[in-house]
Write a protein that holds these residues in place. Structure first.
Motif, short mmCIF file in Angstrom:
data_model
loop_
_atom_site.label_atom_id
_atom_site.label_comp_id
_atom_site.label_asym_id
_atom_site.label_seq_id
_atom_site.Cartn_x
_atom_site.Cartn_y
_atom_site.Cartn_z
N SER A 129 33.45 32.95 32.12
CA SER A 129 32.08 33.42 31.96
C SER A 129 31.71 34.54 32.93
O SER A 129 30.74 35.27 32.71
CB SER A 129 31.09 32.26 32.16
N LEU A 130 32.47 34.66 34.02
CA LEU A 130 32.17 35.72 35.00
C LEU A 130 32.56 37.07 34.43
O LEU A 130 33.57 37.19 33.72
CB LEU A 130 32.96 35.48 36.29
N PRO A 131 31.79 38.12 34.74
CA PRO A 131 32.21 39.47 34.34
C PRO A 131 33.58 39.78 34.95
O PRO A 131 33.89 39.28 36.04
CB PRO A 131 31.12 40.37 34.94
N PRO A 132 34.42 40.59 34.27
CA PRO A 132 35.80 40.81 34.71
C PRO A 132 35.96 41.19 36.18
O PRO A 132 36.79 40.60 36.89
CB PRO A 132 36.28 41.95 33.80
N VAL A 133 35.19 42.15 36.67
CA VAL A 133 35.34 42.59 38.06
C VAL A 133 34.94 41.48 39.02
O VAL A 133 35.61 41.22 40.02
CB VAL A 133 34.50 43.87 38.34
N ARG A 134 33.85 40.81 38.69
CA ARG A 134 33.37 39.72 39.55
C ARG A 134 34.38 38.58 39.59
O ARG A 134 34.62 37.98 40.64
CB ARG A 134 32.02 39.20 39.02
N ARG A 135 34.98 38.27 38.44
CA ARG A 135 36.02 37.24 38.37
C ARG A 135 37.21 37.62 39.25
O ARG A 135 37.74 36.81 39.99
CB ARG A 135 36.46 37.05 36.92
N LYS A 136 37.59 38.89 39.16
CA LYS A 136 38.73 39.37 39.95
C LYS A 136 38.45 39.25 41.44
O LYS A 136 39.28 38.79 42.21
CB LYS A 136 39.01 40.83 39.57
N VAL A 137 37.23 39.66 41.86
CA VAL A 137 36.84 39.57 43.26
C VAL A 137 36.85 38.12 43.73
O VAL A 137 37.37 37.81 44.81
CB VAL A 137 35.45 40.20 43.47
N PHE A 138 36.32 37.22 42.91
CA PHE A 138 36.27 35.80 43.27
C PHE A 138 37.68 35.24 43.45
O PHE A 138 37.97 34.56 44.44
CB PHE A 138 35.53 35.01 42.19
N ILE A 139 38.57 35.54 42.51
CA ILE A 139 39.94 35.03 42.57
C ILE A 139 40.67 35.57 43.80
O ILE A 139 41.34 34.82 44.53
CB ILE A 139 40.72 35.38 41.28
N MET A 140 40.50 36.86 44.06
CA MET A 140 41.16 37.47 45.22
C MET A 140 40.64 36.87 46.53
O MET A 140 41.40 36.66 47.47
CB MET A 140 40.95 38.99 45.21
N SER A 141 39.34 36.56 46.56
CA SER A 141 38.73 36.02 47.78
C SER A 141 39.03 34.54 47.97
O SER A 141 39.59 34.13 48.99
CB SER A 141 37.22 36.23 47.74
N ARG A 142 38.68 33.74 46.97
CA ARG A 142 38.73 32.30 47.15
C ARG A 142 40.08 31.67 46.81
O ARG A 142 40.43 30.64 47.37
CB ARG A 142 37.64 31.62 46.30
N LEU A 143 40.83 32.28 45.91
CA LEU A 143 42.11 31.67 45.52
C LEU A 143 43.30 32.34 46.19
O LEU A 143 44.30 31.69 46.47
CB LEU A 143 42.28 31.72 44.00
N GLN A 144 43.20 33.65 46.45
CA GLN A 144 44.30 34.34 47.12
C GLN A 144 44.07 34.49 48.61
O GLN A 144 44.99 34.86 49.34
CB GLN A 144 44.52 35.72 46.49
N GLY A 145 42.83 34.24 49.06
CA GLY A 145 42.54 34.26 50.49
C GLY A 145 42.44 35.64 51.12
O GLY A 145 42.56 35.78 52.33
N LEU A 146 42.17 36.67 50.31
CA LEU A 146 42.04 38.01 50.87
C LEU A 146 40.65 38.19 51.49
O LEU A 146 39.67 37.59 51.04
CB LEU A 146 42.23 39.07 49.77
N SER A 147 40.58 39.01 52.51
CA SER A 147 39.28 39.31 53.14
C SER A 147 38.53 40.30 52.27
O SER A 147 39.11 40.97 51.41
CB SER A 147 39.50 39.91 54.53
N ASN A 148 37.22 40.42 52.51
CA ASN A 148 36.41 41.37 51.75
C ASN A 148 36.91 42.80 51.94
O ASN A 148 36.91 43.61 51.01
CB ASN A 148 34.93 41.27 52.16
N THR A 149 37.36 43.11 53.16
CA THR A 149 37.90 44.45 53.44
C THR A 149 39.17 44.71 52.65
O THR A 149 39.35 45.79 52.08
CB THR A 149 38.20 44.60 54.95
N GLU A 150 40.06 43.71 52.60
CA GLU A 150 41.31 43.86 51.83
C GLU A 150 41.02 44.05 50.35
O GLU A 150 41.65 44.87 49.68
CB GLU A 150 42.20 42.62 52.04
N ILE A 151 40.05 43.28 49.84
CA ILE A 151 39.69 43.39 48.42
C ILE A 151 39.10 44.77 48.14
O ILE A 151 39.43 45.41 47.14
CB ILE A 151 38.69 42.28 48.02
N ALA A 152 38.23 45.23 49.03
CA ALA A 152 37.60 46.54 48.87
C ALA A 152 38.66 47.65 48.82
O ALA A 152 38.60 48.56 48.00
CB ALA A 152 36.60 46.80 50.00
N THR A 153 39.64 47.53 49.70
CA THR A 153 40.74 48.51 49.73
C THR A 153 41.53 48.46 48.44
O THR A 153 41.84 49.49 47.84
CB THR A 153 41.67 48.24 50.93
N GLU A 154 41.85 47.23 48.00
CA GLU A 154 42.64 47.04 46.78
C GLU A 154 41.92 47.59 45.55
O GLU A 154 42.54 48.19 44.67
CB GLU A 154 42.91 45.54 46.60
#
Length: 196
Positions: free
Chosen positions: A132-157
Protein backbone atom coordinates in the motif's frame (compact mmCIF):
# COMPACT_ATOMS: atom_id res chain seq x y z
CA UNK A 1 28.28 1.58 -23.57
CA UNK A 2 29.20 2.06 -27.22
CA UNK A 3 26.84 1.13 -30.05
CA UNK A 4 29.00 -1.81 -31.16
CA UNK A 5 29.12 -3.10 -27.59
CA UNK A 6 25.33 -2.80 -27.25
CA UNK A 7 24.89 -4.69 -30.50
CA UNK A 8 27.25 -7.41 -29.26
CA UNK A 9 25.24 -7.82 -26.05
CA UNK A 10 21.98 -7.87 -28.03
CA UNK A 11 23.39 -10.65 -30.23
CA UNK A 12 24.40 -12.67 -27.16
CA UNK A 13 20.92 -12.19 -25.68
CA UNK A 14 19.37 -13.43 -28.93
CA UNK A 15 21.67 -16.47 -28.85
CA UNK A 16 20.79 -17.09 -25.21
CA UNK A 17 17.11 -16.88 -26.09
CA UNK A 18 17.73 -19.79 -28.44
CA UNK A 19 19.38 -21.79 -25.66
CA UNK A 20 23.03 -21.04 -26.47
CA UNK A 21 24.98 -21.98 -23.31
CA UNK A 22 28.15 -20.25 -24.53
CA UNK A 23 26.20 -16.98 -24.81
CA UNK A 24 24.92 -17.51 -21.27
CA UNK A 25 28.47 -18.08 -20.00
CA UNK A 26 29.65 -14.93 -21.82
CA UNK A 27 26.90 -12.79 -20.26
CA UNK A 28 27.57 -14.29 -16.84
CA UNK A 29 31.26 -13.41 -17.02
CA UNK A 30 30.43 -9.98 -18.38
CA UNK A 31 28.01 -8.98 -15.59
CA UNK A 32 28.99 -11.10 -12.58
CA UNK A 33 31.31 -8.53 -10.95
CA UNK A 34 28.95 -5.59 -11.58
CA UNK A 35 25.99 -7.46 -10.13
CA UNK A 36 28.01 -8.59 -7.12
CA UNK A 37 29.08 -5.00 -6.38
CA UNK A 38 25.48 -3.80 -6.75
CA UNK A 39 24.09 -6.57 -4.50
CA UNK A 40 26.82 -6.08 -1.89
CA UNK A 41 26.06 -2.35 -1.76
CA UNK A 42 22.45 -3.20 -0.90
CA UNK A 43 23.04 -6.13 1.45
CA UNK A 44 26.46 -5.39 3.02
CA UNK A 45 26.93 -9.16 3.08
CA UNK A 46 29.36 -11.02 0.77
CA UNK A 47 27.60 -14.39 0.96
CA UNK A 48 24.19 -12.89 0.30
CA UNK A 49 25.55 -10.81 -2.58
CA UNK A 50 26.97 -13.98 -4.17
CA UNK A 51 23.62 -15.72 -3.73
CA UNK A 52 21.85 -12.81 -5.41
CA UNK A 53 24.17 -13.05 -8.43
CA UNK A 54 23.52 -16.80 -8.71
CA UNK A 55 19.76 -16.33 -8.40
CA UNK A 56 19.72 -13.53 -10.99
CA UNK A 57 21.38 -15.72 -13.59
CA UNK A 58 19.22 -18.68 -12.66
CA UNK A 59 16.18 -16.53 -13.40
CA UNK A 60 17.76 -15.31 -16.65
CA UNK A 61 18.30 -18.90 -17.75
CA UNK A 62 14.78 -19.92 -16.74
CA UNK A 63 13.26 -16.96 -18.61
CA UNK A 64 15.62 -17.08 -21.60
CA UNK A 65 12.83 -17.89 -24.07
CA UNK A 66 11.04 -14.62 -23.24
CA UNK A 67 14.12 -12.36 -23.38
CA UNK A 68 13.96 -9.30 -25.63
CA UNK A 69 17.28 -8.47 -27.28
CA UNK A 70 16.12 -4.87 -27.87
CA UNK A 71 15.59 -4.44 -24.12
CA UNK A 72 18.28 -2.87 -21.92
CA UNK A 73 19.87 -6.08 -20.60
CA UNK A 74 21.81 -4.23 -17.87
CA UNK A 75 18.60 -2.71 -16.54
CA UNK A 76 16.87 -6.08 -16.72
CA UNK A 77 19.58 -7.76 -14.62
CA UNK A 78 19.78 -5.02 -12.00
CA UNK A 79 15.99 -4.91 -11.63
CA UNK A 80 15.95 -8.65 -10.91
CA UNK A 81 18.81 -8.22 -8.41
CA UNK A 82 17.10 -5.34 -6.62
CA UNK A 83 13.82 -7.26 -6.34
CA UNK A 84 15.62 -10.32 -4.98
CA UNK A 85 17.36 -8.24 -2.31
CA UNK A 86 14.12 -6.55 -1.21
CA UNK A 87 12.23 -9.85 -1.14
CA UNK A 88 14.96 -11.42 0.99
CA UNK A 89 14.79 -8.44 3.35
CA UNK A 90 11.02 -8.85 3.71
CA UNK A 91 11.40 -12.58 4.38
CA UNK A 92 13.93 -11.81 7.14
CA UNK A 93 11.43 -9.41 8.70
CA UNK A 94 8.68 -12.05 8.60
CA UNK A 95 11.00 -14.67 10.10
CA UNK A 96 12.08 -12.30 12.87
CA UNK A 97 8.47 -11.38 13.65
CA UNK A 98 7.47 -15.05 13.77
CA UNK A 99 10.34 -15.88 16.14
CA UNK A 100 9.24 -13.07 18.45
CA UNK A 101 5.65 -14.21 18.21
CA UNK A 102 6.43 -17.84 19.06
CA UNK A 103 8.75 -16.78 21.90
CA UNK A 104 5.91 -14.74 23.42
CA UNK A 105 3.68 -17.82 23.43
CA UNK A 106 6.22 -20.65 23.87
CA UNK A 107 4.72 -21.59 27.24
CA UNK A 108 1.63 -22.71 25.36
CA UNK A 109 3.14 -25.22 22.90
CA UNK A 110 -0.15 -26.95 22.18
CA UNK A 111 -1.25 -23.88 20.21
CA UNK A 112 1.70 -24.15 17.79
CA UNK A 113 -0.55 -24.76 14.77
CA UNK A 114 -2.75 -21.87 15.76
CA UNK A 115 0.37 -19.68 16.09
CA UNK A 116 1.43 -20.64 12.59
CA UNK A 117 -1.98 -19.72 11.21
CA UNK A 118 -1.85 -16.38 13.00
CA UNK A 119 1.67 -15.82 11.64
CA UNK A 120 0.35 -16.33 8.11
CA UNK A 121 -2.23 -13.63 8.87
CA UNK A 122 0.58 -11.41 10.17
CA UNK A 123 2.62 -12.04 7.03
CA UNK A 124 -0.37 -11.21 4.81
CA UNK A 125 -1.03 -8.04 6.80
CA UNK A 126 2.58 -6.87 6.50
CA UNK A 127 2.60 -7.64 2.78
CA UNK A 128 -0.60 -5.65 2.33
CA UNK A 129 0.85 -2.71 4.26
CA UNK A 130 4.13 -2.73 2.28
CA UNK A 131 2.23 -2.91 -1.01
CA UNK A 132 0.00 0.00 0.00
CA UNK A 133 2.97 2.34 0.43
CA UNK A 134 3.95 4.48 -2.57
CA UNK A 135 6.97 2.91 -4.36
CA UNK A 136 9.61 5.41 -3.20
CA UNK A 137 8.30 5.46 0.35
CA UNK A 138 8.26 1.64 0.43
CA UNK A 139 11.85 1.57 -0.82
CA UNK A 140 12.97 4.08 1.83
CA UNK A 141 11.21 2.10 4.58
CA UNK A 142 12.78 -1.21 3.50
CA UNK A 143 16.25 0.31 3.21
CA UNK A 144 15.92 1.91 6.66
CA UNK A 145 14.10 -0.64 8.77
CA UNK A 146 14.90 -3.94 7.05
CA UNK A 147 18.37 -3.30 5.62
CA UNK A 148 19.51 -1.05 8.46
CA UNK A 149 20.84 1.80 6.32
CA UNK A 150 21.12 5.29 7.81
CA UNK A 151 19.12 8.19 6.38
CA UNK A 152 22.36 9.62 4.95
CA UNK A 153 23.21 6.32 3.22
CA UNK A 154 19.70 6.10 1.78
CA UNK A 155 19.84 9.72 0.58
CA UNK A 156 23.15 9.01 -1.16
CA UNK A 157 21.81 5.80 -2.71
CA UNK A 158 18.65 7.51 -3.99
CA UNK A 159 20.41 10.76 -4.93
CA UNK A 160 18.23 13.00 -2.77
CA UNK A 161 18.41 14.98 0.48
CA UNK A 162 18.42 13.53 3.99
CA UNK A 163 15.39 15.66 4.89
CA UNK A 164 13.47 14.13 1.98
CA UNK A 165 14.33 10.64 3.27
CA UNK A 166 13.23 11.60 6.80
CA UNK A 167 9.95 12.91 5.40
CA UNK A 168 9.30 9.66 3.49
CA UNK A 169 10.21 7.56 6.52
CA UNK A 170 7.99 9.51 8.92
CA UNK A 171 5.04 9.25 6.55
CA UNK A 172 5.66 5.51 6.06
CA UNK A 173 5.83 4.89 9.83
CA UNK A 174 2.66 6.91 10.48
CA UNK A 175 0.88 4.96 7.76
CA UNK A 176 2.02 1.62 9.23
CA UNK A 177 0.98 2.66 12.75
CA UNK A 178 -2.51 3.49 11.48
CA UNK A 179 -2.79 0.18 9.62
CA UNK A 180 -1.73 -1.78 12.72
CA UNK A 181 -4.41 -0.27 14.95
CA UNK A 182 -6.58 -3.08 16.22
CA UNK A 183 -3.73 -5.58 15.86
CA UNK A 184 -2.24 -5.13 19.32
CA UNK A 185 -0.21 -8.36 19.39
CA UNK A 186 1.32 -7.66 15.98
CA UNK A 187 2.08 -4.09 17.01
CA UNK A 188 3.92 -5.21 20.16
CA UNK A 189 5.95 -7.77 18.20
CA UNK A 190 7.02 -5.28 15.57
CA UNK A 191 7.45 -2.32 17.91
CA UNK A 192 11.13 -2.84 18.67
CA UNK A 193 12.07 -4.41 15.35
CA UNK A 194 10.63 -1.74 13.08
CA UNK A 195 11.07 1.06 15.65
CA UNK A 196 7.46 2.12 15.22
Amino acid sequence: MQAADKEGIANKVTALKNGDEAAFAFLYRRYEAKLYTFAYKLTHDATEAEEVVQEVFLKVWEKRASLDSSQNFDGFLFTIAKNLVYNKAKQRAYHFAFQKYVAAYESNICHHTENKLEFEELKALLEQIYTSLPPVRRKVFIMSRLQGLSNTEIATELNTSTSNIENHLNKALNFIRQKLRGHEVVYVILLSFLKL
